[in-house]
Design an enzyme around this catalytic site. Structure first.
Site, PDB file in Angstrom:
ATOM      1  N   SER A  88       2.269   5.475  -9.509  1.00 39.66           N
ATOM      2  CA  SER A  88       2.394   4.476  -8.481  1.00 39.66           C
ATOM      3  C   SER A  88       1.103   3.695  -8.207  1.00 39.66           C
ATOM      4  O   SER A  88       1.143   2.676  -7.522  1.00 39.66           O
ATOM      5  CB  SER A  88       2.856   5.140  -7.181  1.00 39.66           C
ATOM      6  OG  SER A  88       1.860   6.045  -6.712  1.00 39.66           O
ATOM      7  N   LYS A 141      -6.286   1.803  -3.311  1.00 35.87           N
ATOM      8  CA  LYS A 141      -4.811   1.789  -3.229  1.00 35.87           C
ATOM      9  C   LYS A 141      -4.407   1.647  -1.768  1.00 35.87           C
ATOM     10  O   LYS A 141      -5.040   2.248  -0.876  1.00 35.87           O
ATOM     11  CB  LYS A 141      -4.312   3.101  -3.830  1.00 35.87           C
ATOM     12  CG  LYS A 141      -2.811   3.212  -4.003  1.00 35.87           C
ATOM     13  CD  LYS A 141      -2.477   4.551  -4.681  1.00 35.87           C
ATOM     14  CE  LYS A 141      -1.005   4.754  -4.921  1.00 35.87           C
ATOM     15  NZ  LYS A 141      -0.689   6.044  -5.560  1.00 35.87           N
ATOM     16  N   SER A 148       0.547   9.774 -10.513  1.00 40.49           N
ATOM     17  CA  SER A 148       0.317   8.384 -10.100  1.00 40.49           C
ATOM     18  C   SER A 148      -1.059   7.809 -10.387  1.00 40.49           C
ATOM     19  O   SER A 148      -1.250   6.607 -10.251  1.00 40.49           O
ATOM     20  CB  SER A 148       0.617   8.222  -8.615  1.00 40.49           C
ATOM     21  OG  SER A 148       1.996   8.039  -8.457  1.00 40.49           O
TER      22      SER A 148
END
Ligand code: GLN
Length: 491
Positions: A153, A78, A177
């Protein structure tokens, strides 16, 4: 089966048997990224050359007799996790060209283990969101249905694993997330216990709940990655030296799982409820006993989370001031050290932040600054912290009587891109089943348990503090008895 479709466990076996090389495996992933990422948009950066060089190195290490589950395994991280020499944007304009001078601890550990970094994945800007629509670089699309969100996310990470662009991905979970996108994309996602995996080198969102963890194709793979990234880190004082609980493969007889009644509520889509109920039936066949439990403070989870997290966000984002990092509107010569006037410091701060932050980051900075401000601190922030303590105590108490808890991960399957983005409150309510474990710091795993409207449904297992081993045991037994994790998005 193509190499990029392998699980970590399968690929590690083939690498160990010298049936394949890491270079071949890495090439297969890079080819898959080229083939599908134009449509999915999971990656913000692909570092092809560096990845191939790392793969070659891993092959050499293996040829020299080294072994290891992740030696030569390609992954994506990420883009709020610092990677030395490779851009880290946090999906924000303010960090568009930021290259970190060091690796996050978890990246360093993966490097030592010989894992191969393929690139960086899309997210909601600064991890603020549940759909990946808040990225400054455009949304990621769900591989199961390109018109839908992948969750957030860590949406880029989840979509990339679901579409077999990598063997696993790293995400961060502050309030769902990792779990929410894992559920929406039909894969496994683990939020470790707070303090289990180091936060050093994450772009901080909410320091009191941020935890990095793996997104994988199977439960066993999540255990493999956790094994490498977990551990005490001198650079993160909140990490602890508690050994991982053993991942005992085997029978679930004698286990009791709690079903918190506040997580089985009206408003959850019927297809989701049915899939989770079928999963419960399956667990009963495996010998699990279920017990209804109650977590009455659950209803305060979302409100408390949306006071505490913006408060910490407003503080953590203060460092992006147009001077030290990233985007700056500063024009030479250097301004005088007085705010206010043309080209003064204050103007640099406000213009850099005004241009650099997207709407959701600004909203959270304002909410947090308000909640922390003199006169409101006691009524909002302090009060929220007190309720948070209650939530934590309640979980700990209930978990004394059971081995873990089972809930849906989300009240529904992936929604359409754009469907909820105009209503921030509705988006915040997405987090109804995931904020509790985050506020309490408990480990939680999401894994696929069925489909609703042809889209994956996730079930969540919440464990005792530092008992990820139990989640793996329960999760893997379910996986062995079902085939949900083997279903693939057709793209
Ligand atoms: N949906 C949560 C939020 O918007 C998730 C954040 C996270 O876990 N990074 O705050």
């Amino acid at each position: 089966m193509q190499l990029n479709q392998l699980t970590i466990k399968q690929a590690a076996q083939k690498l160990a048997n010298k049936e394949i090389s890491s270079v071949e495996l890495t090439r297969a992933c890079l080819a898959r990224i080229k083939e599908v990422d134009g449509k999915i948009k999971a990656c913000l950066t692909v570092c092809e050359e560096e990845a191939l060089a790392e793969a070659k190195q891993a092959d050499e290490r293996r040829a020299n007799g080294e072994t290891g589950d992740l030696l030569g395994i390609p992954y994506l991280a990420k883009d709020n996790i610092m990677t030395r020499g490779v851009r880290t944007t946090a999906a924000s304009r303010i960090l568009e060209n930021y290259i970190a001078p060091y690796d996050a601890t978890i990246i360093k550990k993966l490097k030592q283990a010989g894992a191969v970094l393929l690139g960086k994945t899309n997210l909601d800007e600064f991890a603020h969101g549940a759909s990946t629509e808040n990225s400054a670089y455009g949304p990621t699309h769900n591989p199961w249905d390109l018109t839908r969100v992948p969750g957030g996310s860590s949406g880029g990470s989840a979509a990339s694993v679901a579409a077999d662009m990598c063997l696993f991905a790293l995400g961060t979970d502050t309030g769902g997330s990792i779990r929410c996108p894992a559920a929406f994309c039909g894969i496994t996602g683990l939020k470790p216990t707070y303090g289990r995996s180091s936060r050093f080198g994450l772009v901080a969102m909410t320091s009191s709940t941020d935890v990095p963890g793996p997104l994988t194709k199977t439960v066993a793979d999540a255990a493999i990655v956790l094994n490498i990234i977990a551990g005490k880190d001198e650079r993160d004082a909140t990490t602890v030296k508690i050994p991982l609980t053993p991942f005992i493969k085997g029978e679930l007889k004698n286990l009791t799982i709690g079903l918190p009644k506040e997580y089985f509520i009206e408003g959850t889509d019927q297809g989701v409820t049915e899939a989770v109920e079928k999963a419960i039936e399956k667990f009963k066949e495996l010998g699990v006993k279920f017990k209804q439990v109650s977590l009455p403070h659950t209803k305060y989870g979302v409100p408390v989370y949306y006071i505490i997290t913006p408060s910490e966000v407003s503080s953590n984002l203060a460092r992006f001031d147009g001077i030290k990092y990233g985007l700056s509107v500063m024009k030479p010569p250097l301004p005088p050290l007085s705010g206010g006037q043309e080209n003064g410091l204050m103007e640099i701060y406000t213009k850099s932040r005004g241009q650099g932050f997207g709407p959701e980051a600004k909203r959270r900075i304002m909410l947090g600054t308000y909640a922390l401000s003199a006169g409101y601190f006691d009524a909002y922030y302090l009060q929220a912290q007190k309720v948070r303590t209650k939530i934590k105590q309640e979980f700990d108490k209930v978990l004394e009587g059971v081995d873990c808890l089972l809930t849906p991960t989300s009240p529904h399957v992936a929604f359409k891109i754009g469907e909820q983005s105009s209503d921030p409150l509705k988006m915040y309510l997405e987090d109804i089943f995931v904020t509790g474990a985050s506020l309490a710091g408990l480990p939680a795993l999401s894994m696929p348990c069925g489909f609703d409207k042809n889209l994956p449904v996730g079930l969540q297992l919440i464990g005792k503090r530092f008992d990820e081993g139990m989640l793996f045991r329960v999760g893997q037994a379910f996986e062995e008895a079902t085939e949900w994790h083997l279903q693939k998005a057709k793209i």
